[in-house]
Design a protein around this motif. Sequence first.
Motif: not given
Length: 197
Positions: A59, A136-138
């Motif tokens: 993340t 959530v940022h991947i």
Amino acid sequence: MKRIDNQKNPGKRSILVAGLALAAALCLSACGGAGSVEKETQAQEAAGGKALGDFASETLDGEDVTQEILEGSQLTMVNIWGTFCGPCISEMPALGELNREYADRGFQVVGIISDVTAAGDELAQEIVEQTGADYVHIIASEDLQSGILRIVNAVPTTIFVDSEGKRVGEVCMGSRSKEEWAKLIEAKLTELEEIQE
């Protein structure tokens, strides 16, 4: 209407032609991008695979993440965006709101940052903080770069997937308003709920 004399103003004509060529190229890459993502994800699913494939990444905050992130939700909106993309950033406040508003119905938003390959990227963190996009940022790991990101030609691109990672509905190119996204989310959640009954 004033006529441009090409012999007296060759620079104006060159600029006009270059501008039209650029506009056509952008249009074609965006239109072609949707079709290639559609075909590729359909091919993966026909072979028993998942729309995003199997991946391992981190993340933006540096936590390990895999495709298992999808298992906890009935419907996941995977929004592929870039730190350079104005339309991506402008829709992020709405995506954050939708993530919170639909959480009790088994829905989540997950961002994949197409142009960030290391956790802790300051620009990406600043964008997330300023837009309230607290989902959530991947980051774009090698798995994602050789998988889904290889076939995405324009951002934002959004793919809805179920808890098993299979695509739900068509791939969405471009940004949308909160109301437009809410209608799509409602329709997809209703469809999944009816299937489970």
